[in-house]
Enzyme design. Structure first.
Site, mmCIF file in Angstrom:
data_model
loop_
_atom_site.group_PDB
_atom_site.id
_atom_site.type_symbol
_atom_site.label_atom_id
_atom_site.label_comp_id
_atom_site.label_asym_id
_atom_site.label_seq_id
_atom_site.Cartn_x
_atom_site.Cartn_y
_atom_site.Cartn_z
ATOM 1 N N ILE A 81 -16.864 -0.510 24.290
ATOM 2 C CA ILE A 81 -17.547 -1.140 23.154
ATOM 3 C C ILE A 81 -18.463 -0.122 22.477
ATOM 4 O O ILE A 81 -18.484 -0.007 21.252
ATOM 5 C CB ILE A 81 -18.357 -2.366 23.640
ATOM 6 C CG1 ILE A 81 -17.403 -3.443 24.168
ATOM 7 C CG2 ILE A 81 -19.222 -2.931 22.516
ATOM 8 C CD1 ILE A 81 -18.067 -4.559 24.967
ATOM 9 N N ASP A 116 -25.837 8.441 27.937
ATOM 10 C CA ASP A 116 -24.715 8.104 28.819
ATOM 11 C C ASP A 116 -24.509 9.272 29.779
ATOM 12 O O ASP A 116 -24.069 10.340 29.368
ATOM 13 C CB ASP A 116 -23.439 7.842 28.011
ATOM 14 C CG ASP A 116 -22.299 7.310 28.892
ATOM 15 O OD1 ASP A 116 -22.224 7.712 30.073
ATOM 16 O OD2 ASP A 116 -21.491 6.508 28.400
ATOM 17 N N ALA A 157 -24.540 -6.434 26.199
ATOM 18 C CA ALA A 157 -23.935 -5.975 27.452
ATOM 19 C C ALA A 157 -24.122 -7.033 28.542
ATOM 20 O O ALA A 157 -23.317 -7.968 28.660
ATOM 21 C CB ALA A 157 -24.513 -4.626 27.839
ATOM 22 N N ARG A 158 -25.186 -6.920 29.302
ATOM 23 C CA ARG A 158 -25.530 -7.931 30.303
ATOM 24 C C ARG A 158 -27.048 -8.048 30.332
ATOM 25 O O ARG A 158 -27.754 -7.058 30.155
ATOM 26 C CB ARG A 158 -25.015 -7.541 31.697
ATOM 27 C CG ARG A 158 -23.513 -7.736 31.888
ATOM 28 C CD ARG A 158 -23.091 -9.206 31.880
ATOM 29 N NE ARG A 158 -21.657 -9.405 32.077
ATOM 30 C CZ ARG A 158 -20.766 -9.564 31.110
ATOM 31 N NH1 ARG A 158 -21.145 -9.545 29.840
ATOM 32 N NH2 ARG A 158 -19.485 -9.754 31.399
ATOM 33 N N ASP A 194 -27.224 -11.422 22.943
ATOM 34 C CA ASP A 194 -26.048 -12.283 23.190
ATOM 35 C C ASP A 194 -25.946 -12.595 24.680
ATOM 36 O O ASP A 194 -25.174 -13.466 25.082
ATOM 37 C CB ASP A 194 -24.774 -11.569 22.710
ATOM 38 C CG ASP A 194 -23.558 -12.499 22.771
ATOM 39 O OD1 ASP A 194 -23.659 -13.631 22.254
ATOM 40 O OD2 ASP A 194 -22.519 -12.100 23.339
ATOM 41 N N GLU A 211 -28.850 -16.154 32.842
ATOM 42 C CA GLU A 211 -27.974 -16.708 31.810
ATOM 43 C C GLU A 211 -27.277 -17.944 32.376
ATOM 44 O O GLU A 211 -26.648 -17.832 33.429
ATOM 45 C CB GLU A 211 -26.946 -15.660 31.389
ATOM 46 C CG GLU A 211 -26.156 -16.088 30.164
ATOM 47 C CD GLU A 211 -25.287 -14.973 29.600
ATOM 48 O OE1 GLU A 211 -25.780 -13.854 29.393
ATOM 49 O OE2 GLU A 211 -24.090 -15.238 29.412
ATOM 50 N N HIS A 271 -23.723 -15.873 24.407
ATOM 51 C CA HIS A 271 -22.647 -15.031 24.963
ATOM 52 C C HIS A 271 -21.325 -15.276 24.207
ATOM 53 O O HIS A 271 -20.307 -15.634 24.808
ATOM 54 C CB HIS A 271 -22.465 -15.311 26.463
ATOM 55 C CG HIS A 271 -21.854 -14.159 27.196
ATOM 56 N ND1 HIS A 271 -22.243 -13.774 28.459
ATOM 57 C CD2 HIS A 271 -20.868 -13.278 26.852
ATOM 58 C CE1 HIS A 271 -21.528 -12.733 28.851
ATOM 59 N NE2 HIS A 271 -20.682 -12.412 27.882
HETATM 60 N N1 LIG Z 1 -21.215 -10.164 25.125
HETATM 61 C C1 LIG Z 1 -19.942 -10.248 25.435
HETATM 62 O O1 LIG Z 1 -19.253 -11.228 25.111
HETATM 63 C C2 LIG Z 1 -19.287 -9.104 26.189
HETATM 64 C C3 LIG Z 1 -17.888 -8.964 26.150
HETATM 65 C C4 LIG Z 1 -17.314 -7.857 26.795
HETATM 66 C C5 LIG Z 1 -18.117 -6.945 27.500
HETATM 67 N N2 LIG Z 1 -19.463 -7.139 27.543
HETATM 68 C C6 LIG Z 1 -20.339 -6.186 28.224
HETATM 69 O O2 LIG Z 1 -20.450 -5.037 27.370
HETATM 70 C C7 LIG Z 1 -20.698 -3.868 28.176
HETATM 71 C C8 LIG Z 1 -19.669 -2.786 27.848
HETATM 72 O O3 LIG Z 1 -18.356 -3.245 28.198
HETATM 73 P P1 LIG Z 1 -17.128 -2.208 28.165
HETATM 74 O O4 LIG Z 1 -15.906 -2.935 28.552
HETATM 75 O O5 LIG Z 1 -17.184 -1.476 26.866
HETATM 76 O O6 LIG Z 1 -17.609 -1.232 29.330
HETATM 77 P P2 LIG Z 1 -16.813 -0.019 30.027
HETATM 78 O O7 LIG Z 1 -16.166 -0.474 31.272
HETATM 79 O O8 LIG Z 1 -15.954 0.672 29.024
HETATM 80 O O9 LIG Z 1 -18.056 0.904 30.436
HETATM 81 C C9 LIG Z 1 -17.854 2.036 31.207
HETATM 82 C C10 LIG Z 1 -18.618 3.179 30.594
HETATM 83 O O10 LIG Z 1 -20.029 2.902 30.520
HETATM 84 C C11 LIG Z 1 -20.748 4.130 30.548
HETATM 85 N N3 LIG Z 1 -21.760 4.073 31.607
HETATM 86 C C12 LIG Z 1 -21.556 3.892 32.943
HETATM 87 N N4 LIG Z 1 -22.734 3.966 33.606
HETATM 88 C C13 LIG Z 1 -23.694 4.176 32.664
HETATM 89 C C14 LIG Z 1 -25.108 4.344 32.737
HETATM 90 N N5 LIG Z 1 -25.762 4.348 33.924
HETATM 91 N N6 LIG Z 1 -25.781 4.532 31.602
HETATM 92 C C15 LIG Z 1 -25.154 4.550 30.397
HETATM 93 N N7 LIG Z 1 -23.804 4.437 30.278
HETATM 94 C C16 LIG Z 1 -23.089 4.241 31.389
HETATM 95 C C17 LIG Z 1 -19.716 5.227 30.862
HETATM 96 O O11 LIG Z 1 -19.357 5.870 29.658
HETATM 97 C C18 LIG Z 1 -18.532 4.445 31.409
HETATM 98 O O12 LIG Z 1 -17.297 5.118 31.196
HETATM 99 C C19 LIG Z 1 -20.645 -4.340 29.625
HETATM 100 O O13 LIG Z 1 -21.949 -4.603 30.081
HETATM 101 C C20 LIG Z 1 -19.843 -5.637 29.554
HETATM 102 O O14 LIG Z 1 -20.133 -6.493 30.628
HETATM 103 C C21 LIG Z 1 -20.056 -8.203 26.903
#
Ligand SMILES: NC(=O)c1ccc[n+]([C@@H]2O[C@H](COP(=O)([O-])OP(=O)(O)OC[C@H]3O[C@@H](n4cnc5c(N)ncnc54)[C@H](O)[C@@H]3O)[C@@H](O)[C@H]2O)c1
Length: 335
Positions: free
Chosen positions: A166, A185, A245-246, A269, A274, A293
């Site tokens: 994302i 990151d 994110a969370r 969100d 939650e 969310h």
């Molecule tokens: N609000 C929603 O509806 C919704 C929907 C989907 C995902 N999400 C959340 O969005 C976030 C991103 O999801 P995604 O699928 O893009 O994640 P992802 O699995 O692609 O994230 C992995 C990446 O996060 C980075 N990362 C890992 N550890 C880190 C740290 N300590 N500090 C900073 N960056 C770090 C690295 O680049 C890693 O490759 C997650 O928290 C996920 O739970 C929310």
């Protein structure tokens, strides 16, 4: 005649039609034998549905895939998950048995990035608090909602926490705006950051310099309260925090205090806990916008998940590399 592959659905009925509309089922039928009338969300009474399965097309509502499921599905080659994270879904034994796991997190990232951009644009204009002041205005009082304390998403600095799937989509979208972008990151090298067109900084520097901060890292032990009270205090006056994110990535009490002071504002969100309990102070603050969310795929957006899953099945069966493959060694730093 060689046996046709069999794909079995394990996705909640409420999500099924949105994720796998009729035309996607037609495409799936060209690839494998399917029975859309049978989708299981519990193993009870379903072992025969699994006995022939080469592929499990999972989604929201799928029961945990563990040794019991594997015993009922001796032919299983792949779990193709038509939703986001597989962490809670897939037991380590699945990887140990060599079953391929794929997730549609890449497809679910698109609406979250779109939501984020909308919130950055509106947040930078302080649109939510100004709209509330406008709606509550009393005849004869100063029109304070007109004053431009929100400057818009122009010539400001945006701090992105996490170049996740994302986060990267957000970075790409930010390229079409006239903004400076900072990234924190630990998994991104300086060379990669330069390719992404961003400046890598420490978390503290990101907080000190960002007019807007958007959170995209996974929930991990090391990201818990990555925005704690000390870092929220580093943000400039008027800063906006967007969290899709969370909830655990932000210290809720510290955020509540910082927003209640009026110094910063937030668009959330996701929250911790939650859902937030009814009447929580964050709900009542004029400078905090909370959505339930909803940034991820919903309604018409669900189809993207099914499209991604069908394309993964096609790649799997033709021997092409999967785009959403989840490797067990990545689980420690992905969502
Ligand atoms: N609000 C929603 O509806 C919704 C929907 C989907 C995902 N999400 C959340 O969005 C976030 C991103 O999801 P995604 O699928 O893009 O994640 P992802 O699995 O692609 O994230 C992995 C990446 O996060 C980075 N990362 C890992 N550890 C880190 C740290 N300590 N500090 C900073 N960056 C770090 C690295 O680049 C890693 O490759 C997650 O928290 C996920 O739970 C929310």
């Amino acid at each position: 005649m060689p046996r046709r592959p069999v794909a079995v659905f394990a996705i909640a009925p409420w999500a099924f039609d949105g994720v796998f509309p009729a035309d996607l089922l037609t495409r799936l039928r060209e690839l494998a034998d399917i029975d859309p009338a049978t989708t299981f969300t519990s193993l009870d009474g379903q072992p025969e549905a699994l006995a022939e399965a080469d592929i499990l097309l999972s989604g929201w509502g799928c029961p945990r895939i563990d040794a019991g499921v594997l015993a009922a599905a001796p032919r299983l080659r792949a779990v193709v998950h038509a939703a986001g994270t597989v962490k809670a879904l897939v037991d380590p034994v699945v990887f140990e048995r060599g079953v391929i796991v794929s997730s549609a997190a890449e497809a679910n990232a698109v609406p979250v990035a779109d939501y984020t951009m909308a919130m950055l644009v509106l947040g930078a204009k302080q649109a939510f608090s100004r709209a509330k002041r406008y709606a509550a205005a009393v005849e004869g009082t100063p029109r304070d909602w007109l004053s431009g304390e929100g400057t818009g998403l122009h010539d400001c600095t945006v701090g992105v926490i996490g170049a996740s799937r994302i986060g990267r989509l957000v970075l790409r979208r930010l390229r079409s705006y006239d903004v400076r972008v900072l990234l924190y990151d630990p998994y991104v090298t300086d060379a990669e950051a330069s390719d992404l067109g961003v400046q890598q900084v420490s978390m503290d520097e990101l907080c000190r310099r960002s007019d807007l901060v958007t959170v995209h890292a996974p929930a991990l032990p090391e990201t818990r309260h990555i925005l704690d009270g000390r870092r929220l205090d580093l943000l400039p006056d008027g800063a906006v925090v967007v969290n899709t994110a969370r909830g655990s990535l932000i210290d809720t009490e510290a955020l509540t205090r910082a927003c209640a002071s009026g110094r910063i504002s937030a668009v959330l969100d996701v929250t911790d806990p939650e859902p937030l309990p009814p009447g929580h102070p964050l709900f009542t603050l004029p400078n905090v916008m909370i959505t339930p969310h909803l940034a991820g795929a919903q309604g018409r957006e669900l189809r993207r998940l099914g499209e991604f899953a069908v394309a993964e099945v096609s790649r799997l069966l033709s021997g092409a590399p999967l785009l959403g493959r989840v490797e067990p060694e990545h689980l420690a730093y992905i969502a």
